[in-house]
Design an enzyme around this catalytic site. Structure first.
Site, PDB file in Angstrom:
ATOM      1  N   LYS A  17      26.687  49.784  72.024  1.00  0.00           N
ATOM      2  CA  LYS A  17      27.740  48.762  72.117  1.00  0.00           C
ATOM      3  C   LYS A  17      27.847  47.962  70.832  1.00  0.00           C
ATOM      4  O   LYS A  17      28.931  47.653  70.365  1.00  0.00           O
ATOM      5  CB  LYS A  17      27.342  47.775  73.213  1.00  0.00           C
ATOM      6  CG  LYS A  17      28.275  47.691  74.352  1.00  0.00           C
ATOM      7  CD  LYS A  17      27.818  46.621  75.333  1.00  0.00           C
ATOM      8  CE  LYS A  17      26.358  46.610  75.630  1.00  0.00           C
ATOM      9  NZ  LYS A  17      25.694  45.353  75.756  1.00  0.00           N
ATOM     10  N   CYS A 385       7.896  41.291  51.497  1.00  0.00           N
ATOM     11  CA  CYS A 385       7.237  40.171  52.169  1.00  0.00           C
ATOM     12  C   CYS A 385       5.740  40.451  52.333  1.00  0.00           C
ATOM     13  O   CYS A 385       4.995  40.331  51.371  1.00  0.00           O
ATOM     14  CB  CYS A 385       7.916  39.854  53.495  1.00  0.00           C
ATOM     15  SG  CYS A 385       7.640  38.146  53.980  1.00  0.00           S
ATOM     16  N   GLY A 387       4.436  43.198  52.313  1.00  0.00           N
ATOM     17  CA  GLY A 387       4.206  44.259  51.325  1.00  0.00           C
ATOM     18  C   GLY A 387       3.940  43.699  49.937  1.00  0.00           C
ATOM     19  O   GLY A 387       3.256  44.322  49.113  1.00  0.00           O
ATOM     20  N   HIS A 511      13.107  39.090  51.828  1.00  0.00           N
ATOM     21  CA  HIS A 511      13.477  40.348  52.495  1.00  0.00           C
ATOM     22  C   HIS A 511      14.822  40.846  51.957  1.00  0.00           C
ATOM     23  O   HIS A 511      15.866  40.508  52.530  1.00  0.00           O
ATOM     24  CB  HIS A 511      13.610  40.124  54.003  1.00  0.00           C
ATOM     25  CG  HIS A 511      12.316  39.890  54.699  1.00  0.00           C
ATOM     26  ND1 HIS A 511      11.538  40.922  55.186  1.00  0.00           N
ATOM     27  CD2 HIS A 511      11.650  38.741  54.988  1.00  0.00           C
ATOM     28  CE1 HIS A 511      10.458  40.418  55.750  1.00  0.00           C
ATOM     29  NE2 HIS A 511      10.499  39.102  55.644  1.00  0.00           N
ATOM     30  N   GLU A 513      16.132  43.596  52.333  1.00  0.00           N
ATOM     31  CA  GLU A 513      16.785  44.552  53.245  1.00  0.00           C
ATOM     32  C   GLU A 513      17.909  43.935  54.072  1.00  0.00           C
ATOM     33  O   GLU A 513      18.754  44.656  54.595  1.00  0.00           O
ATOM     34  CB  GLU A 513      15.740  45.210  54.163  1.00  0.00           C
ATOM     35  CG  GLU A 513      15.089  44.314  55.208  1.00  0.00           C
ATOM     36  CD  GLU A 513      13.808  43.640  54.733  1.00  0.00           C
ATOM     37  OE1 GLU A 513      13.640  43.479  53.498  1.00  0.00           O
ATOM     38  OE2 GLU A 513      12.980  43.241  55.575  1.00  0.00           O
TER      39      GLU A 513
HETATM   40  N1  GLN Z   1       2.685  37.383  57.634  1.00  0.00           N
HETATM   41  C1  GLN Z   1       3.155  37.044  56.346  1.00  0.00           C
HETATM   42  C2  GLN Z   1       3.562  35.587  56.238  1.00  0.00           C
HETATM   43  O1  GLN Z   1       3.779  34.932  57.222  1.00  0.00           O
HETATM   44  C3  GLN Z   1       4.319  37.944  55.939  1.00  0.00           C
HETATM   45  C4  GLN Z   1       5.539  37.701  56.739  1.00  0.00           C
HETATM   46  C5  GLN Z   1       6.541  38.828  56.670  1.00  0.00           C
HETATM   47  O2  GLN Z   1       6.221  39.915  56.193  1.00  0.00           O
HETATM   48  N2  GLN Z   1       7.753  38.600  57.146  1.00  0.00           N
HETATM   49  O3  GLN Z   1       3.682  35.069  55.158  1.00  0.00           O
END
Ligand code: GLN
Length: 536
Positions: A17, A385, A387, A511, A513
């Site tokens: 949807k 993040c 990563g 992020h 992405e």
């Molecule tokens: N856990 C990590 C933090 O809070 C990374 C968060 C995430 O990857 N969105 O900083």
């Protein structure tokens, strides 16, 4: 005045949807209308921010820092508009507001009830979209399936709202599934008939019915649905299964769904439809001959939706670079049972490694080993993040020799807390909506890989985290070749790190992405895939 398209689902969940709504939005935008989409979610969480990705898939973050349903990601990618917190409403949010008003005394003397208090609150939230935006058509997707107890207040609110709007100002689309029985070689419309009957019992007669199907529908199937469900024959729309979600707008157009909506809503001044660019894009998507394998190393790989925007961003970048992306899903927790040689064996086949965001200690050591492999073996690495935090810890341990370096999230007693809690997070105890959320500016150092990606000196990206690089270690890292290529404009917060003696090693605290689009890939993903395509 804005006009409305309401979209409900019947028969089964996961009908697509959200994709259908996003696709219709895309085509209507192409016809010259300003479009926004809102999702009404029946669950009682205030937002999906506190839900496990295993339960609910990815949490999508908007510019204004709302933690929202992953369908908002589809909406943004398809209609290419930046959405905000008003675009995702949950039952939890509605009840929370009503109860706060009750405690404040707003309803003094009154008995607070689902009708009218909850339904009024829902209608107020629907109205808000057009109150703060200049918009022609608002598409409202109701989550869940008609017949669920949870969605009843939303459906009742829609019923009332449509009455208030008056004729020609709203249409109701009901999306269902038409199963095909192999044994008898027949399509079955009965589940659709029952679902429409259920909807009618709530006072809603759909104007358009979209039928999700595995095989092309014969006309008599559509005619039957038209007759039994009381919608025009041409308003019975086939939504065939497709290989890529990006094909759906083309199917929506082929079936003329946009024309019917435009006609029913009496939208004047619709432009001719021109989806050539989108058609080209889909053709290219299916046409790429070269394959590229990218490892996605995470804790939630059991449910692909957990990393939805990351996966889509990889596909967008593949499309741009004319490569078909094959994702090799790697469960970071399972890596922890393997020795280094076994991990190398697992990663040998990939040309790029992504470590996406995440929370909690499970799987962390596996991710760190993966980063080490990428750094030492010149495999393109993109950290998002968590990563990025993994890349910092790996470098601290294996290059700087800080033996037990860690994030305070995973080891409060570590001698080298290279990742630490952000100062303004220290006294926060509530979990929901309290991270560093949403868009913040980031300053880019010239002459870096990051600058090569974006080509500009200041950008804005979305965040969702509590921890950050610990500035006490900046000098030590820099002295050993690490580059802090992106920081907050005041230089206090590390946003992007990179490692130069490498074909492509970059990781961001934000992020990226969330901002990639199929026809406009995110620059970091674009360059990552370009680098990966050069690895043999
Ligand atoms: N856990 C990590 C933090 O809070 C990374 C968060 C995430 O990857 N969105 O900083």
């Amino acid at each position: 005045m804005a006009k409305y398209v309401f979209i409900t689902g019947g028969v089964v969940s996961s009908l697509g949807k959200g994709i259908a709504a996003a696709s219709l939005g895309r085509v209507l935008k192409n016809r010259g209308f300003k479009i926004l989409i809102q999702k009404l979610d029946p669950y009682l969480n205030a937002d999906p921010g506190t839900m496990s990705p295993f339960q609910h898939g990815e949490v999508y973050v908007t510019d204004d820092g709302a933690e929202t349903d992953l369908d908002l990601g589809h909406y943004e990618r398809f209609i290419d508009e930046s959405l905000s917190k008003i675009n995702n409403v949950t039952s939890g949010m509605i009840y929370h507001n009503v109860l706060s008003k009750e405690r404040r005394g707003d309803y003094l003397g009154g008995t607070v009830q689902v009708i009218p208090h909850i339904t009024n609150e829902i209608k107020d939230h629907i109205r808000k979209v057009s109150e703060v935006n200049d918009v022609d058509v608002i598409l409202i997707e109701v989550g869940g399936t008609v017949g669920d107890i949870e969605s009843l207040p939303f459906l009742e609110a829609i019923r009332q709202f449509r009455k208030e709007l008056g004729r020609h100002n709203s249409v109701h689309i009901h999306a269902t599934l038409v199963p095909y029985l192999n044994s008898s070689g027949e399509f079955k419309t009965k589940p659709t008939q029952h679902s429409v009957k259920e909807l009618r019992s709530l006072g809603i007669q759909p104007d358009i019915i979209c039928l999700r199907t595995e095989h092309p529908l014969e006309q008599d199937v559509k005619d039957k649905v038209s007759l039994f469900c009381d919608v025009e024959k041409r308003a019975v729309i086939e939504l065939m299964n497709v290989k890529s979600i990006y094909e759906v707008p083309l199917n929506v157009a082929k079936e003329g769904l946009d024309d019917i909506v435009i006609e029913y809503l009496q939208l004047t001044e619709a432009k001719e439809r021109d989806l050539k660019d989108w058609e080209e894009m889909v053709k290219k998507l299916y046409g790429a001959k070269n394959k590229i394998k990218i490892a996605l190393v995470g804790k939630y790989v059991g449910l692909n939706d957990s990393y939805l925007s990351v996966v889509e961003s990889l596909y967008h970048a593949g499309l741009y670079n004319d490569h078909k992306i094959e994702i090799v899903w790697i469960d970071s927790e399972k890596l922890e049972d393997l020795n280094e040689a076994e991990i190398v064996e697992k990663l040998k086949e990939v040309q790029g490694i992504v470590v996406p965001g995440g929370f909690g200690i499970r799987g962390v050591e596996g991710k760190i080993t993966t980063v080490k492999y990428a750094r030492e073996n010149n495999i393109p690495y993109l950290g998002l993040c968590l990563g990025m935090q993994m890349a910092v810890i790996e470098f601290a341990r294996n290059v700087l020799g800080y033996k037990d370096a860690n994030s305070k999230e995973f080891d409060l007693k570590t001698e080298y807390p290279v990742i630490d809690l952000m100062p303004d997070q220290k006294y926060i105890t509530n979990k929901g909506g309290t991270m560093r959320l949403g868009a913040y500016p980031c300053k880019i150092k010239e002459g870096t890989l990051l600058f090569d990606c974006y080509g500009v000196a200041e950008i804005s990206e979305r965040h969702r985290h509590r921890y950050e690089f610990n500035n006490e270690y900046r000098v030590a890292f820099e002295d050993n070749g690490f580059i802090f290529s992106g920081t907050s404009p005041d230089n206090k917060l590390v946003e992007v790190i990179e490692y130069p003696n490498h074909p492509f090693f970059i990781a961001s605290q934000y992020h990226p992405e969330f901002k990639s689009r199929p026809n406009n890939p995110h620059p970091m993903f674009r360059e990552f895939i370009k680098a990966a395509s050069k690895i043999k």
